[in-house]
Design a protein around this motif. Structure first.
Motif, PDB file in Angstrom:
ATOM      1  N   GLU A  68       0.816  -1.208   0.000  1.00 54.49           N
ATOM      2  CA  GLU A  68       0.000   0.000   0.000  1.00 54.49           C
ATOM      3  C   GLU A  68       0.858   1.271   0.000  1.00 54.49           C
ATOM      4  O   GLU A  68       0.504   2.261  -0.641  1.00 54.49           O
ATOM      5  N   PHE A  69       2.000   1.229   0.712  1.00 55.80           N
ATOM      6  CA  PHE A  69       2.863   2.408   0.748  1.00 55.80           C
ATOM      7  C   PHE A  69       3.447   2.699  -0.632  1.00 55.80           C
ATOM      8  O   PHE A  69       3.527   3.857  -1.060  1.00 55.80           O
ATOM      9  N   PHE A  70       3.831   1.645  -1.369  1.00 52.80           N
ATOM     10  CA  PHE A  70       4.380   1.861  -2.705  1.00 52.80           C
ATOM     11  C   PHE A  70       3.319   2.393  -3.670  1.00 52.80           C
ATOM     12  O   PHE A  70       3.647   3.122  -4.616  1.00 52.80           O
ATOM     13  N   LEU A  71       2.059   2.020  -3.444  1.00 48.94           N
ATOM     14  CA  LEU A  71       0.999   2.557  -4.303  1.00 48.94           C
ATOM     15  C   LEU A  71       0.840   4.059  -4.140  1.00 48.94           C
ATOM     16  O   LEU A  71       0.298   4.729  -5.032  1.00 48.94           O
ATOM     17  N   VAL A  72       1.281   4.602  -3.024  1.00 47.20           N
ATOM     18  CA  VAL A  72       1.240   6.046  -2.803  1.00 47.20           C
ATOM     19  C   VAL A  72       2.570   6.687  -3.190  1.00 47.20           C
ATOM     20  O   VAL A  72       2.616   7.737  -3.853  1.00 47.20           O
ATOM     21  N   GLN A  73       3.677   6.066  -2.811  1.00 47.19           N
ATOM     22  CA  GLN A  73       4.989   6.662  -3.026  1.00 47.19           C
ATOM     23  C   GLN A  73       5.336   6.777  -4.514  1.00 47.19           C
ATOM     24  O   GLN A  73       5.839   7.823  -4.960  1.00 47.19           O
ATOM     25  N   ILE A  74       5.091   5.733  -5.285  1.00 44.90           N
ATOM     26  CA  ILE A  74       5.512   5.739  -6.686  1.00 44.90           C
ATOM     27  C   ILE A  74       4.821   6.840  -7.487  1.00 44.90           C
ATOM     28  O   ILE A  74       5.496   7.609  -8.210  1.00 44.90           O
ATOM     29  N   PRO A  75       3.491   6.997  -7.431  1.00 45.55           N
ATOM     30  CA  PRO A  75       2.884   8.107  -8.190  1.00 45.55           C
ATOM     31  C   PRO A  75       3.388   9.483  -7.756  1.00 45.55           C
ATOM     32  O   PRO A  75       3.626  10.357  -8.602  1.00 45.55           O
ATOM     33  N   VAL A  76       3.549   9.689  -6.442  1.00 45.02           N
ATOM     34  CA  VAL A  76       4.010  10.994  -5.964  1.00 45.02           C
ATOM     35  C   VAL A  76       5.434  11.262  -6.438  1.00 45.02           C
ATOM     36  O   VAL A  76       5.772  12.382  -6.875  1.00 45.02           O
ATOM     37  N   GLU A  77       6.285  10.249  -6.406  1.00 45.74           N
ATOM     38  CA  GLU A  77       7.674  10.427  -6.831  1.00 45.74           C
ATOM     39  C   GLU A  77       7.757  10.730  -8.322  1.00 45.74           C
ATOM     40  O   GLU A  77       8.514  11.617  -8.758  1.00 45.74           O
ATOM     41  N   LEU A  78       6.974  10.021  -9.115  1.00 49.48           N
ATOM     42  CA  LEU A  78       6.974  10.283 -10.560  1.00 49.48           C
ATOM     43  C   LEU A  78       6.420  11.669 -10.871  1.00 49.48           C
ATOM     44  O   LEU A  78       6.990  12.410 -11.690  1.00 49.48           O
ATOM     45  N   ALA A  79       5.335  12.039 -10.218  1.00 50.16           N
ATOM     46  CA  ALA A  79       4.724  13.342 -10.489  1.00 50.16           C
ATOM     47  C   ALA A  79       5.652  14.484 -10.079  1.00 50.16           C
ATOM     48  O   ALA A  79       5.789  15.484 -10.807  1.00 50.16           O
ATOM     49  N   ALA A 112      -2.159  12.741 -14.731  1.00 48.24           N
ATOM     50  CA  ALA A 112      -2.358  11.372 -15.225  1.00 48.24           C
ATOM     51  C   ALA A 112      -1.561  10.378 -14.389  1.00 48.24           C
ATOM     52  O   ALA A 112      -2.052   9.293 -14.037  1.00 48.24           O
ATOM     53  N   VAL A 113      -0.334  10.753 -14.052  1.00 50.25           N
ATOM     54  CA  VAL A 113       0.498   9.873 -13.217  1.00 50.25           C
ATOM     55  C   VAL A 113      -0.117   9.715 -11.840  1.00 50.25           C
ATOM     56  O   VAL A 113      -0.180   8.604 -11.282  1.00 50.25           O
ATOM     57  N   LEU A 114      -0.567  10.812 -11.257  1.00 48.09           N
ATOM     58  CA  LEU A 114      -1.140  10.749  -9.915  1.00 48.09           C
ATOM     59  C   LEU A 114      -2.424   9.911  -9.878  1.00 48.09           C
ATOM     60  O   LEU A 114      -2.692   9.200  -8.907  1.00 48.09           O
ATOM     61  N   ILE A 115      -3.215   9.971 -10.942  1.00 44.79           N
ATOM     62  CA  ILE A 115      -4.519   9.310 -10.929  1.00 44.79           C
ATOM     63  C   ILE A 115      -4.432   7.852 -11.364  1.00 44.79           C
ATOM     64  O   ILE A 115      -5.042   6.967 -10.752  1.00 44.79           O
ATOM     65  N   PHE A 116      -3.636   7.555 -12.400  1.00 41.62           N
ATOM     66  CA  PHE A 116      -3.700   6.246 -13.035  1.00 41.62           C
ATOM     67  C   PHE A 116      -2.571   5.290 -12.650  1.00 41.62           C
ATOM     68  O   PHE A 116      -2.662   4.095 -12.951  1.00 41.62           O
ATOM     69  N   THR A 117      -1.510   5.770 -12.020  1.00 39.81           N
ATOM     70  CA  THR A 117      -0.392   4.865 -11.727  1.00 39.81           C
ATOM     71  C   THR A 117      -0.790   3.765 -10.758  1.00 39.81           C
ATOM     72  O   THR A 117      -0.521   2.580 -11.001  1.00 39.81           O
ATOM     73  N   ALA A 118      -1.431   4.123  -9.657  1.00 36.16           N
ATOM     74  CA  ALA A 118      -1.807   3.109  -8.660  1.00 36.16           C
ATOM     75  C   ALA A 118      -2.789   2.082  -9.232  1.00 36.16           C
ATOM     76  O   ALA A 118      -2.575   0.869  -9.059  1.00 36.16           O
ATOM     77  N   PRO A 119      -3.872   2.491  -9.937  1.00 36.15           N
ATOM     78  CA  PRO A 119      -4.746   1.467 -10.528  1.00 36.15           C
ATOM     79  C   PRO A 119      -4.037   0.568 -11.532  1.00 36.15           C
ATOM     80  O   PRO A 119      -4.324  -0.633 -11.619  1.00 36.15           O
ATOM     81  N   MET A 120      -3.084   1.117 -12.293  1.00 33.58           N
ATOM     82  CA  MET A 120      -2.353   0.283 -13.250  1.00 33.58           C
ATOM     83  C   MET A 120      -1.467  -0.726 -12.532  1.00 33.58           C
ATOM     84  O   MET A 120      -1.350  -1.889 -12.956  1.00 33.58           O
TER      85      MET A 120
END
Length: 372
Positions: free
Chosen positions: A45-56, A151-159
């Protein structure tokens, strides 16, 4: 000054994008348990939040949109990374965890990346710019930057959730009993001897008066003796039904995914599964090697099984010249295993397993297996 700030922010942003991509690749190939089982900071769950924020944040820093606000966010992120790597270095972590499968020592990341970038961002600040507009940026520039960021913030975690592969989970395999201990039945209690009571003898009856003798009757003619009936033949005794044979316990389901499966089906084997970068494994495996040398003569084997992804052979926790069995789980499947994971096998069947992430002391293994 502004040009140097633009270069520094671009490099810092590109590094964040690269780190986010590598983390995304890692979470799609390595099993990360839920925060309830493994803590928050290394959880799925933490990576689902960290990865989009880091990319954005990386895209924002590279774009130059609202440069001063992006500088504030990027500088705060790198200062936070300093404390994270300092903690990992002091606790003995082998990798910083910043770049997925690419292992980098926390001290190297701290002194070669985080500290220099934090210092450069603090020194070369975007002077003379407002934190928020006005002035507003051009519409084309704003759209070209805002669309990818959102787009990164919204769609990265669902993908990531949709693309996450199916992992082989650890089950509670049924165990069998190694030694059947017969329960001793108590002998039947002896009944006390009760002395027989003497029975009183009956009084003798008086002799009856003699009756007159009757006249003799003529003897009847003898009747012919009936022929004896043949004795029935005895019925054959039914043959006792054979007792049903006990079903053999099922083999360990993971044997089909182990390259040394045949060697694990012979006698009692303690299978120790490990990741190449597992700190608990590095501490406990030497004790298991000593246990193997001591118990091998008694027929108790120890097998070390590497869990994918494999690390360099020379840097793993198992010595290359180990006397114990050494194999690996196949890398064609995805494994949801937290190492170390220890399983005891008898003729290839599970007799006992211990919780993931723990390695029981070798001195108590046999006592726990053979406990009544």
């Amino acid at each position: 000054m502004r040009k140097i700030n633009a270069v520094v922010m671009t490099l810092a942003g590109l590094l964040l994008i690269a780190a986010g991509v590598l983390k995304a690749h890692e979470v799609l190939t390595v099993y990360f348990p839920s925060w309830q089982a493994h803590g928050v900071w290394e959880s799925w769950e933490f990576f689902l939040v960290q990865i989009p924020v880091e990319l954005a944040l990386g895209i924002w820093m590279v774009s130059g949109l609202f440069r001063k606000a992006a500088w504030v966010g990027g500088t705060a992120a790198y200062i936070l990374f300093i404390f994270v790597q300092l903690h990992k270095g002091l606790t003995g972590a082998e990798s910083c965890g910043c770049f997925g499968h690419v292992e980098v020592d926390p001290w190297v990341t701290l002194f070669a990346i985080d500290l220099p970038f934090a210092a450069l961002l603090l020194i070369f600040r975007p002077k003379g710019l407002k934190l928020l507009p006005p002035p507003w940026p051009k519409t084309g520039h704003a759209l070209a930057t805002a669309v990818p960021i959102f787009a990164v913030l919204i769609f990265t975690a669902p993908m990531l959730v949709a693309l996450r592969p199916e992992f082989i989970q650890v089950e509670e395999w049924a165990s069998q009993t190694l030694i059947q201990r017969p329960v001793a039945k108590a002998p039947p209690a002896d009944e006390p001897d009760i002395p027989e009571q003497p029975q009183p003898e009956p009084d003798p009856e008086p002799d009856p008066e003699p009756l007159p003798e009757p006249e003799p009757e003529p003897a009847p003619e003898p009747e012919p003796e009936p022929e004896p009936e043949p004795e029935p033949e005895p019925e054959p005794e039914p043959e006792p039904e054979p007792e049903p044979e006990a079903e053999a316990p099922p083999l360990w389901p993971w044997l089909e995914h182990v390259d040394i499966a045949d060697q694990l089906k012979d006698g009692l084997v303690i299978a120790y599964m490990y990741h190449h970068d597992c700190s608990i494994c590095a501490e406990s495996i030497p004790a298991y090697e000593a246990f193997h040398r001591e118990m091998a003569e008694m027929g108790v084997q120890t097998a070390f099984l590497a869990i994918p992804p494999y690390g360099p052979a020379e840097t793993g926790p198992v010595a290359q010249d180990t006397d114990a069995l050494h194999g690996k789980l196949t890398d064609r499947r995805n494994w949801a295993v937290t190492s170390p994971f220890v399983v005891a096998l008898l003729e290839g069947s599970v007799v006992m397993q211990w919780p993931q992430g723990t390695a029981p002391e070798p001195d108590v293994i046999l006592d726990e297996i053979f406990a009544p």
